[in-house]
Write an enzyme that holds these catalytic residues in place. Structure first.
Site, PDB file in Angstrom:
ATOM      1  N   LYS A   1      16.701   3.142 -61.308  1.00 23.06           N
ATOM      2  CA  LYS A   1      16.942   4.196 -60.323  1.00 23.06           C
ATOM      3  C   LYS A   1      16.400   3.720 -58.981  1.00 23.06           C
ATOM      4  O   LYS A   1      15.251   3.300 -58.877  1.00 23.06           O
ATOM      5  CB  LYS A   1      16.195   5.461 -60.779  1.00 23.06           C
TER       6      LYS A   1
ATOM      7  N   LEU B   1      21.804  23.932 -65.164  1.00 25.20           N
ATOM      8  CA  LEU B   1      21.235  23.847 -63.812  1.00 25.20           C
ATOM      9  C   LEU B   1      20.112  24.876 -63.626  1.00 25.20           C
ATOM     10  O   LEU B   1      19.057  24.589 -63.057  1.00 25.20           O
ATOM     11  CB  LEU B   1      22.336  24.084 -62.761  1.00 25.20           C
TER      12      LEU B   1
ATOM     13  N   GLU C   1      21.643   4.301 -60.158  1.00 19.23           N
ATOM     14  CA  GLU C   1      21.067   5.091 -61.249  1.00 19.23           C
ATOM     15  C   GLU C   1      21.063   4.270 -62.523  1.00 19.23           C
ATOM     16  O   GLU C   1      22.005   3.506 -62.782  1.00 19.23           O
ATOM     17  CB  GLU C   1      21.909   6.350 -61.481  1.00 19.23           C
TER      18      GLU C   1
ATOM     19  N   ASP D   1      31.666  12.076 -56.753  1.00 21.39           N
ATOM     20  CA  ASP D   1      30.378  12.547 -57.259  1.00 21.39           C
ATOM     21  C   ASP D   1      29.227  12.220 -56.309  1.00 21.39           C
ATOM     22  O   ASP D   1      28.293  13.007 -56.172  1.00 21.39           O
ATOM     23  CB  ASP D   1      30.127  11.886 -58.628  1.00 21.39           C
TER      24      ASP D   1
ATOM     25  N   LYS E   1      15.610  16.880 -50.305  1.00 18.08           N
ATOM     26  CA  LYS E   1      14.585  15.886 -50.645  1.00 18.08           C
ATOM     27  C   LYS E   1      13.690  15.641 -49.433  1.00 18.08           C
ATOM     28  O   LYS E   1      14.186  15.469 -48.318  1.00 18.08           O
ATOM     29  CB  LYS E   1      15.237  14.568 -51.086  1.00 18.08           C
TER      30      LYS E   1
ATOM     31  N   LYS F   1      26.381   4.024 -61.636  1.00 14.63           N
ATOM     32  CA  LYS F   1      25.661   4.445 -62.840  1.00 14.63           C
ATOM     33  C   LYS F   1      25.412   3.228 -63.722  1.00 14.63           C
ATOM     34  O   LYS F   1      26.091   2.215 -63.607  1.00 14.63           O
ATOM     35  CB  LYS F   1      26.500   5.458 -63.618  1.00 14.63           C
TER      36      LYS F   1
ATOM     37  N   GLY G   1      25.420  32.230 -64.135  1.00 13.96           N
ATOM     38  CA  GLY G   1      25.246  30.988 -64.913  1.00 13.96           C
ATOM     39  C   GLY G   1      23.767  30.792 -65.222  1.00 13.96           C
ATOM     40  O   GLY G   1      23.268  29.665 -65.307  1.00 13.96           O
TER      41      GLY G   1
ATOM     42  N   HIS H   1      26.411  13.162 -51.089  1.00 11.52           N
ATOM     43  CA  HIS H   1      25.076  12.616 -50.860  1.00 11.52           C
ATOM     44  C   HIS H   1      25.067  11.386 -49.943  1.00 11.52           C
ATOM     45  O   HIS H   1      24.245  11.278 -49.039  1.00 11.52           O
ATOM     46  CB  HIS H   1      24.414  12.220 -52.188  1.00 11.52           C
TER      47      HIS H   1
ATOM     48  N   GLY I   1      22.529  28.566 -68.058  1.00 16.59           N
ATOM     49  CA  GLY I   1      23.099  27.211 -68.076  1.00 16.59           C
ATOM     50  C   GLY I   1      22.066  26.138 -67.742  1.00 16.59           C
ATOM     51  O   GLY I   1      20.898  26.420 -67.474  1.00 16.59           O
TER      52      GLY I   1
HETATM   53  C1  BG6 Z   1      24.487  14.693 -58.651  1.00 18.51           C
HETATM   54  C2  BG6 Z   1      25.566  13.925 -59.344  1.00 18.51           C
HETATM   55  O1  BG6 Z   1      24.998  15.390 -57.557  1.00 18.51           O
HETATM   56  O2  BG6 Z   1      23.494  13.788 -58.195  1.00 18.51           O
HETATM   57  C3  BG6 Z   1      24.985  13.138 -60.499  1.00 18.51           C
HETATM   58  O3  BG6 Z   1      26.547  14.835 -59.840  1.00 18.51           O
HETATM   59  C4  BG6 Z   1      23.869  12.251 -60.018  1.00 18.51           C
HETATM   60  O4  BG6 Z   1      25.995  12.352 -61.117  1.00 18.51           O
HETATM   61  C5  BG6 Z   1      22.861  13.067 -59.227  1.00 18.51           C
HETATM   62  O5  BG6 Z   1      23.248  11.699 -61.171  1.00 18.51           O
HETATM   63  C6  BG6 Z   1      21.838  12.168 -58.591  1.00 18.51           C
HETATM   64  O6  BG6 Z   1      20.844  12.972 -58.047  1.00 18.51           O
HETATM   65  P1  BG6 Z   1      19.366  12.448 -57.937  1.00 18.51           P
HETATM   66  O7  BG6 Z   1      18.628  13.515 -57.221  1.00 18.51           O
HETATM   67  O8  BG6 Z   1      18.877  12.208 -59.332  1.00 18.51           O
HETATM   68  O9  BG6 Z   1      19.449  11.164 -57.184  1.00 18.51           O
END
Ligand code: BG6
Length: 495
Positions: free
Chosen positions: A352, A33, A233, A252, A199, A347, A28, A257, A31
């Site tokens: 953010k 990523l 976000e 997601d 992070k 979202k 990929g 996370h 792509g």
């Molecule tokens: C990703 C999600 O894993 O993490 C996204 O698929 C989200 O939807 C993103 O926007 C958030 O990551 P970060 O590092 O910008 O907080």
């Protein structure tokens, strides 16, 4: 003594070594990523001397490129970086077209990798990065195996595979995927990424908790009133409707996370900072979370969708997908009994903001005339994951002036003040892959424990939607008011 807000670092102790050379194969490679994260992160490692000169990176994909045209394609995305460094870095990069469904393609890949082996076909370890849709994971892994590309001749010539999320779409799917990969790989070869663990500020939770003496005695239900984890976000679904509308925010953000951040904040101290010791504690913690249903009931979980989501390109007009969720959970163990953990992510919110706030209890008794203990503000430890990466501690203190007046003041540390540009999470995780360190990668039992927690909620939303209304919220705000009510019914508020 310095007068400004900058930190004076004293002695630095580092626990990591320098990685040796390896071959990296990115599926990929042309792509999104790869362009946004993987190649810039590899360049960042190269610039810091963390990518050995004999390392070779082979981009693979369905598109046809020569090595040169692929380098030119990558150079466009790296145009903000010093050209000489980009050129030197790109000399380590090659391209090989692969049709993922064709067994022959993997034989030809094997030959190409042999040709690129800078150690004369003897020793280079190899990392395969699957930056492709998750539906391709089983097929690519099987074909790599069939072509002998996963075979480890000895411990030094390891063959590891990195998998991006989503790891499964639900509990059954995650189990099935796990089983299919295990036919060809053992757990030590599997690197499941959650970029949050890369992070700086998330890793800082380990150090804050376990490299200081002052937190452990108060890190429990006796002193902590509640813990709040927010991942807000400002962006919406952007160009990812195809994926996001199937997933929703629970899959997601919460399944991975949010739970990773929760585990680091709440887990017990591992016996050592080593992959399995850390991950054993995480899975123990996840298994101590009280099931979200039926006890939490409708009031404990809020779900919402921003106004306008259904008009986003690619989103069905009747979509029931949640773009916001907030929930309260409890951890039934000795340390956390009775302490609520409030989690929210969404979202199209005002800004953010990813943060963990640890809210301490009120002092048990106030010695100050006319000020009852409950009137004193609660101390809060703020772990700012992003942006404004850093941490703060809000305490009660005397305000300047002749009278004895108190107010809240915050001790602050900002990462940017250290003068060092934080390494992108992906760079950090790629470095760990090259160092064969799985500490920041997700083990299979952790993934399954996370799905076990959320699956009943997903089922409940699907089967009894009338019991958990999908609330509409205004873009640019704070999400549904019911998320505030979740805390207000407990006599609390988001800090
Ligand atoms: C990703 C999600 O894993 O993490 C996204 O698929 C989200 O939807 C993103 O926007 C958030 O990551 P970060 O590092 O910008 O907080």
């Amino acid at each position: 003594m310095k007068q400004d807000n900058r930190i004076e670092w004293q002695e630095t102790l580092c626990v990591e070594q320098h990685p040796g050379p390896f071959q990296m194969v990115i599926f990929g490679a042309s792509g999104d990523l790869s362009r946004r994260k993987l190649f810039p992160s590899l360049l960042a490692l190269y610039q810091r001397g963390l990518l050995a000169e004999q390392t070779r990176i082979l981009g693979c994909g369905r598109q046809s490129f020569t090595d040169e045209s692929f380098r030119a394609h990558l150079a466009e995305g790296l145009s903000g970086e010093p050209p000489a460094q980009v050129k030197a870095f790109l000399s380590l990069v090659f391209y090989h077209a692969v049709d993922y469904a064709q067994a022959d393609a993997y034989q030809s890949l094997a030959r190409r990798l042999e040709d690129l082996d800078t150690c004369q076909r003897t020793c280079l370890p190899r990392l395969y990065y699957l930056a492709v849709p998750a539906t391709l994971y089983p097929d690519i892994t099987r074909e790599l195996h069939s072509a002998g590309l996963l075979h480890e001749a000895d411990a030094k010539s390891w063959r590891h595979v990195v998998f991006e999320k989503p790891f499964g779409f639900d509990l059954a799917g995650a189990k099935q995927l796990d089983q299919s990969l295990r036919q060809y790989l053992h757990e030590k070869q599997i690197y499941r990424i959650d970029h949050y663990l890369g992070k700086e500020t998330v890793q800082n939770i380990f150090l804050l908790r376990f490299a200081n003496v002052i937190f452990e005695p108060i890190w429990n239900a006796h002193y902590i009133d509640n813990i709040q984890i927010t991942a807000a976000e400002a962006i919406g679904v952007e160009n990812r409707a195809g994926y996001f509308d199937q997933a929703g925010i629970l899959r997601d953000m919460f399944q991975n996370h949010m739970l990773e951040m929760l585990s680091l904040v709440a887990m017990e101290c591992p016996s050592t900072f080593a992959a399995d010791a850390v991950r054993d504690e995480k899975v123990k913690l996840l298994r101590s979370i009280r099931p979200l249903l039926p006890t939490a009931g409708t009031a404990g979980i809020v779900r919402g969708q921003y106004d306008g989501y259904r008009r986003e390109p690619g989103v069905p007009a009747e979509s029931q997908t949640e773009t916001y969720a907030a929930l309260r959970l409890y951890i039934d163990n000795m340390r956390w009994k009775g302490v609520p953990f409030y989690l929210r992510a969404g979202k199209k919110l005002a800004r953010k903001n990813t943060a963990i706030n640890v809210v301490f209890k009120h002092v048990p008794h106030s010695i100050f005339p006319n000020i009852p203990a409950k009137a004193l503000q609660q101390d809060v430890l703020h772990l700012r994951i992003q942006p404004a990466e850093g941490m703060g501690l809000t305490l009660q203190a005397k305000m300047a002036g002749p009278k004895l007046c108190m107010g809240a003041m915050t001790l602050n540390y900002n990462y940017l003040d250290s003068g060092e540009k934080p390494l992108d999470a992906y760079a950090r995780l790629l470095l760990d892959c090259s160092l064969v360190d799985q500490t920041l990668f997700i083990r299979s039992d952790i993934i399954l424990a996370a799905w076990e927690l959320y699956q009943p909620v997903l089922d409940w939303w699907e089967n009894q939607p009338q019991d958990s209304p999908l609330l509409t919220y205004a873009p640019g705000g704070n999400g549904p008011a019911q998320a505030d009510a979740l805390l207000a019914t407990d006599g609390r508020q988001w800090v």
